[in-house]
Each structure stands twice: as C-alpha cells, then as structure tokens.
Write a protein that holds these residues in place. Structure first.
Motif, PDB file in Angstrom:
ATOM      1  N   ILE A  52      -2.823   7.638  -0.869  1.00 44.72           N
ATOM      2  CA  ILE A  52      -3.746   6.654  -1.436  1.00 44.72           C
ATOM      3  C   ILE A  52      -3.702   6.665  -2.964  1.00 44.72           C
ATOM      4  O   ILE A  52      -3.783   7.719  -3.593  1.00 44.72           O
ATOM      5  CB  ILE A  52      -5.184   6.922  -0.960  1.00 44.72           C
ATOM      6  N   THR A  76       0.874  -1.165   0.000  1.00 42.70           N
ATOM      7  CA  THR A  76       0.000   0.000   0.000  1.00 42.70           C
ATOM      8  C   THR A  76       0.917   1.223   0.000  1.00 42.70           C
ATOM      9  O   THR A  76       2.137   1.104   0.137  1.00 42.70           O
ATOM     10  CB  THR A  76      -0.917   0.036   1.231  1.00 42.70           C
ATOM     11  N   PRO A 100      -0.584   2.643   7.040  1.00 46.43           N
ATOM     12  CA  PRO A 100      -2.001   2.378   6.780  1.00 46.43           C
ATOM     13  C   PRO A 100      -2.945   3.156   7.695  1.00 46.43           C
ATOM     14  O   PRO A 100      -4.112   3.362   7.356  1.00 46.43           O
ATOM     15  CB  PRO A 100      -2.131   0.872   7.019  1.00 46.43           C
ATOM     16  N   ARG A 153      -8.498   3.817   2.623  1.00 41.24           N
ATOM     17  CA  ARG A 153      -7.313   3.156   3.159  1.00 41.24           C
ATOM     18  C   ARG A 153      -7.516   1.636   3.231  1.00 41.24           C
ATOM     19  O   ARG A 153      -6.621   0.855   2.864  1.00 41.24           O
ATOM     20  CB  ARG A 153      -7.014   3.686   4.562  1.00 41.24           C
ATOM     21  N   GLU A 198      -7.369  -0.036  -0.159  1.00 40.88           N
ATOM     22  CA  GLU A 198      -5.995  -0.264  -0.622  1.00 40.88           C
ATOM     23  C   GLU A 198      -5.454  -1.591  -0.097  1.00 40.88           C
ATOM     24  O   GLU A 198      -4.751  -2.309  -0.808  1.00 40.88           O
ATOM     25  CB  GLU A 198      -5.083   0.876  -0.155  1.00 40.88           C
ATOM     26  N   TYR A 222     -12.338   8.710   3.643  1.00 38.00           N
ATOM     27  CA  TYR A 222     -10.881   8.504   3.646  1.00 38.00           C
ATOM     28  C   TYR A 222     -10.477   7.177   4.286  1.00 38.00           C
ATOM     29  O   TYR A 222      -9.705   6.407   3.711  1.00 38.00           O
ATOM     30  CB  TYR A 222     -10.206   9.668   4.383  1.00 38.00           C
TER      31      TYR A 222
END
Length: 268
Positions: free
Chosen positions: A94, A90, A185, A165, A168, A161
C-alpha cells in the motif's frame, strides 16, 4: 465486399521484455485488452507479474518490445506521463499519503486535470474554489463507490488495512484512467473484505466502462471477475484463455502445484 473494421485495443503489448544483469525477468510478453475488458494476469510468486506492471507504468524501461494505449506508443514515457495518458494502478504494498485525509488522498490525483493558475491558487480566486469544489464532489463520489464516504476526513493511516486497500482503488480511479492495473487488491484481506472488494470491482466495471488488468493470488476472485486470463511463469507466457480453460490447463496446474496428472488437480 467491405472489410470488417476491428476496434483498436485499449492496451496492445507486443513482445515486451526486460533484462536485469543478464537475467530475463520478462520475456516476449504480448497481450491485447479491449475496451471494458477484464483480464487476469496470474502466475506463481516471482513469475514476473509485477514487473509487467512496472513496465506498463514507466517504473522500468523495457529492453525489448513495445506497448500502446489506444494506438499511442508508450515506450520511454515517464510514470507521470503514463498516468496522464490514461494508465493508473494500485500496488502490492500500500502506497498512500498516510498523513493526509482520505479525501485528500483522492483529490491529489486530480491535480493534473486542474486548470487554475498559480496566482489563482495563492490568492484563492473564484476559479480555484470552483475547481476545488468540483474535485471534492468527485472524490466523495469515488469514496462512496468503495464504501469510504463516511471516512472522508479521517487520516489515511488510521484506516484499517482493508479500507486502505479500497482507498488505493479510489485514488487510482481519481486519475480518470482508461486502463486500471490492480496489483493484488485482495492481498491480506479476510473473506468478508474480499467479498466486499468483489462487489466494488463489479460496480467499477459497470459504472466506469474501463479496461482492467488484474494480478491476484486469490483464484476464487480471479475466476469470478475475469473474462480472460493470461498465465506467466519465469517471465514467459505459458497459457491464455477463459477461466475454465486456465483452471484445467495442465501447464498452469504444474506451474502452481507441481505435476500430478493422475489426480487432475484444478485451480477452481
């Protein structure tokens, strides 16, 4: 007397380094990560943590050292080759396909495992439909793990948001990796979202039996999930050990908070 046979680590990094314009961003970085091990990589801002991730994923080519995934040398491989070999990540910032749906974002990571031909795809032959349905089913399972199954058909840019996360993470899991690199993360998450992320990480560890390398500034999260922690500062490793050892290591405390031995400041 027979010799003990040691298992080949999932990740072995030996003296990895990179120089930008005469400046060593990472210097002689070494680490071994065993199967199913959860390791933290921490350090102050600008310490070189994300640069390490970029080296391990083919974004940057190292100027020194080497690294191996289950014994296979990875130096010089491009990013898509690294992902195909079994390393996924990740990002700090983002990076989603924001105009695609949540489930499409996960399914696209499975393309490398699809075996249907271009002809099957164009004419929508049975093999195409079978593999697409299998991919959709797997994607829904991954979304369920990160608590996004009910958001499957929402456009990714419309997720809050914290959910972006988590998406991802689901997308990274879709590659079928052996090693998962998590780059901050919990960044930007509130305490409730961070607590939910911790639960998700624990489920991932149990269910997938994969190795994880975590970069994170939330020390409470790091101390709860990591079995071992390595600390870098100015591109150089300054400490490695258990969470308790790291939390009370004078060099680590000084790197984060400035030297104050009298107060005995700890990180946790």
């Amino acid at each position: 007397m027979s010799k003990e046979i040691k298992e080949v680590p999932v990740l072995r990094v030996q003296n990895l380094g990179i120089t930008f314009g005469g400046l060593k961003a990472v210097d002689s970085f070494s680490i071994d990560i065993g199967k199913s091990e959860f390791v933290g990589l921490i350090g102050p801002n600008g310490a070189g943590k994300t640069t390490v991730f970029n080296l391990l994923t083919g974004v940057y080519m190292p100027t020194e050292g080497s690294f191996y995934l289950e014994g296979q040398k990875m130096n010089g491989k491009k990013t898509h080759q690294v992902v195909a070999a079994g390393i996924s990540r990740t990002f700090q910032n983002i990076r989603l396909f924001k105009k695609m749906t949540v489930i499409e974002n996960v399914m696209v990571t499975m393309n490398m495992h699809m075996s249907y031909s271009l002809v099957s795809s164009i004419f929508r032959l049975p093999k195409y439909w079978k593999q697409e349905e299998e991919a959709r089913k797997k994607a829904l399972e991954l979304l369920d793990i990160v608590n996004l199954k009910d958001k499957a058909d929402i456009t990714a840019e419309n997720l809050p948001y914290g959910q972006q996360r988590r998406l991802e993470i689901a997308r990274a899991l879709g590659t079928g990796m052996k090693l998962l690199l998590l780059d901050e993360p919990a960044a930007g998450m509130n305490p409730t979202e961070t607590s939910e992320l911790l639960d998700i990480i624990n489920v991932i560890r149990t269910k997938f039996n994969i190795s994880i390398l975590l970069i994170e500034h939330d020390m409470s999260l790091v101390m709860k999930v990591c079995e071992r922690i390595q600390v870098i500062d100015y591109g150089v490793t300054i400490a490695s050990g258990t969470p308790e050892e790291i939390a009370n290591n004078p060099k680590v405390i000084e790197a984060y908070l400035g030297k104050d031995e009298e107060e005995g400041v700890a990180l946790c």
